[in-house]
Design a protein around this motif. Sequence first.
Motif, short mmCIF file in Angstrom:
data_model
loop_
_atom_site.label_atom_id
_atom_site.label_comp_id
_atom_site.label_asym_id
_atom_site.label_seq_id
_atom_site.Cartn_x
_atom_site.Cartn_y
_atom_site.Cartn_z
N PRO A 41 37.24 -23.44 37.64
CA PRO A 41 37.16 -22.60 36.45
C PRO A 41 36.29 -21.37 36.69
O PRO A 41 35.37 -21.38 37.51
CB PRO A 41 36.53 -23.52 35.40
CG PRO A 41 35.90 -24.62 36.15
CD PRO A 41 36.60 -24.73 37.47
N ARG A 42 36.60 -20.32 35.96
CA ARG A 42 35.84 -19.08 36.06
C ARG A 42 34.34 -19.34 35.86
O ARG A 42 33.51 -18.76 36.56
CB ARG A 42 36.34 -18.08 35.02
CG ARG A 42 35.64 -16.75 35.04
CD ARG A 42 36.18 -15.86 33.95
NE ARG A 42 37.63 -15.93 33.96
CZ ARG A 42 38.45 -14.90 34.13
NH1 ARG A 42 37.94 -13.71 34.26
NH2 ARG A 42 39.74 -15.06 34.14
N SER A 43 34.02 -20.23 34.94
CA SER A 43 32.61 -20.52 34.66
C SER A 43 31.89 -21.07 35.90
O SER A 43 30.73 -20.77 36.13
CB SER A 43 32.47 -21.49 33.49
OG SER A 43 33.14 -22.70 33.78
N ALA A 44 32.58 -21.86 36.70
CA ALA A 44 31.97 -22.41 37.92
C ALA A 44 31.80 -21.32 38.98
O ALA A 44 30.80 -21.29 39.69
CB ALA A 44 32.80 -23.55 38.47
N ALA A 46 31.41 -18.21 38.34
CA ALA A 46 30.56 -17.14 37.82
C ALA A 46 29.10 -17.54 37.70
O ALA A 46 28.30 -16.76 37.21
CB ALA A 46 31.10 -16.70 36.45
N ASP A 47 28.75 -18.74 38.12
CA ASP A 47 27.35 -19.13 38.08
C ASP A 47 26.53 -18.16 38.93
O ASP A 47 26.95 -17.80 40.04
CB ASP A 47 27.15 -20.55 38.64
CG ASP A 47 27.57 -21.62 37.66
OD1 ASP A 47 27.71 -21.31 36.46
OD2 ASP A 47 27.76 -22.77 38.10
N ASN A 50 25.95 -17.96 43.23
CA ASN A 50 26.88 -19.05 43.49
C ASN A 50 27.25 -19.09 44.97
O ASN A 50 27.88 -18.17 45.48
CB ASN A 50 28.12 -18.81 42.62
CG ASN A 50 29.11 -19.91 42.68
OD1 ASN A 50 29.33 -20.49 43.73
ND2 ASN A 50 29.73 -20.19 41.56
N THR A 53 31.17 -18.74 45.70
CA THR A 53 31.72 -17.39 45.62
C THR A 53 31.18 -16.49 46.72
O THR A 53 31.93 -15.70 47.30
CB THR A 53 31.42 -16.78 44.24
OG1 THR A 53 31.96 -17.65 43.23
CG2 THR A 53 32.02 -15.41 44.10
N LYS A 93 39.19 -14.47 38.76
CA LYS A 93 38.04 -15.20 38.23
C LYS A 93 36.70 -14.66 38.72
O LYS A 93 35.64 -15.16 38.33
CB LYS A 93 38.14 -16.67 38.60
CG LYS A 93 39.34 -17.36 37.99
CD LYS A 93 39.46 -18.77 38.51
CE LYS A 93 40.74 -19.42 38.04
NZ LYS A 93 40.88 -20.78 38.58
N THR A 94 36.74 -13.68 39.60
CA THR A 94 35.51 -13.13 40.17
C THR A 94 35.55 -11.61 40.03
O THR A 94 36.57 -11.03 39.69
CB THR A 94 35.37 -13.51 41.66
OG1 THR A 94 36.52 -13.05 42.37
CG2 THR A 94 35.23 -15.01 41.83
N TRP A 112 29.49 -13.27 41.61
CA TRP A 112 29.43 -14.08 40.40
C TRP A 112 29.14 -13.25 39.17
O TRP A 112 29.39 -13.69 38.07
CB TRP A 112 28.34 -15.14 40.56
CG TRP A 112 27.04 -14.54 41.00
CD1 TRP A 112 26.63 -14.42 42.30
CD2 TRP A 112 26.03 -13.95 40.22
NE1 TRP A 112 25.42 -13.78 42.37
CE2 TRP A 112 25.02 -13.49 41.08
CE3 TRP A 112 25.86 -13.76 38.86
CZ2 TRP A 112 23.88 -12.85 40.65
CZ3 TRP A 112 24.71 -13.12 38.42
CH2 TRP A 112 23.74 -12.67 39.31
N HIS A 113 28.56 -12.10 39.29
CA HIS A 113 28.03 -11.33 38.17
C HIS A 113 29.08 -10.98 37.15
O HIS A 113 30.15 -10.65 37.36
CB HIS A 113 27.36 -10.07 38.70
CG HIS A 113 26.54 -9.41 37.66
ND1 HIS A 113 26.95 -8.27 37.03
CD2 HIS A 113 25.35 -9.72 37.12
CE1 HIS A 113 26.04 -7.89 36.17
NE2 HIS A 113 25.06 -8.75 36.21
#
Length: 113
Positions: A41-44, A46-47, A50, A53, A93-94, A112-113
């Motif tokens: 997921p994008r949330s993972a 985007a940490d 990360n 990523t 997603k990134t 991730w930003h």
Amino acid sequence: MSTRGLPDGTAHALDRLDRPELRPAAVAESLSRWRRIAAMPRSALADPHNDITEFVAPAVRDHLERAVRALGRRAARPLRATVDPLDRQFEAKTLNNPRLDPAAPWWARRWWH
């Protein structure tokens, strides 16, 4: 598909290269890892800070790109067709990191930003 999702023709072509780093099993493992990363997921992804990523994904994608480039155009086509939709998922997603070298491959300039 034989070697864990790697197209048969691609696996045979990689065998013929006789390059240890591009063995079919190694490329199949990278393909499997790229699938898992792209499906995150994008949330993972985007940490902040990360590792997936910033470090894991670029290394895995680099390995797949080395395989694609080592193969002839025809032999690489099925692998490229498998990797391209995964690339689009990861890219969606990134974000591009504008501070990194624009000459680097796109997947090495994600953050991730």
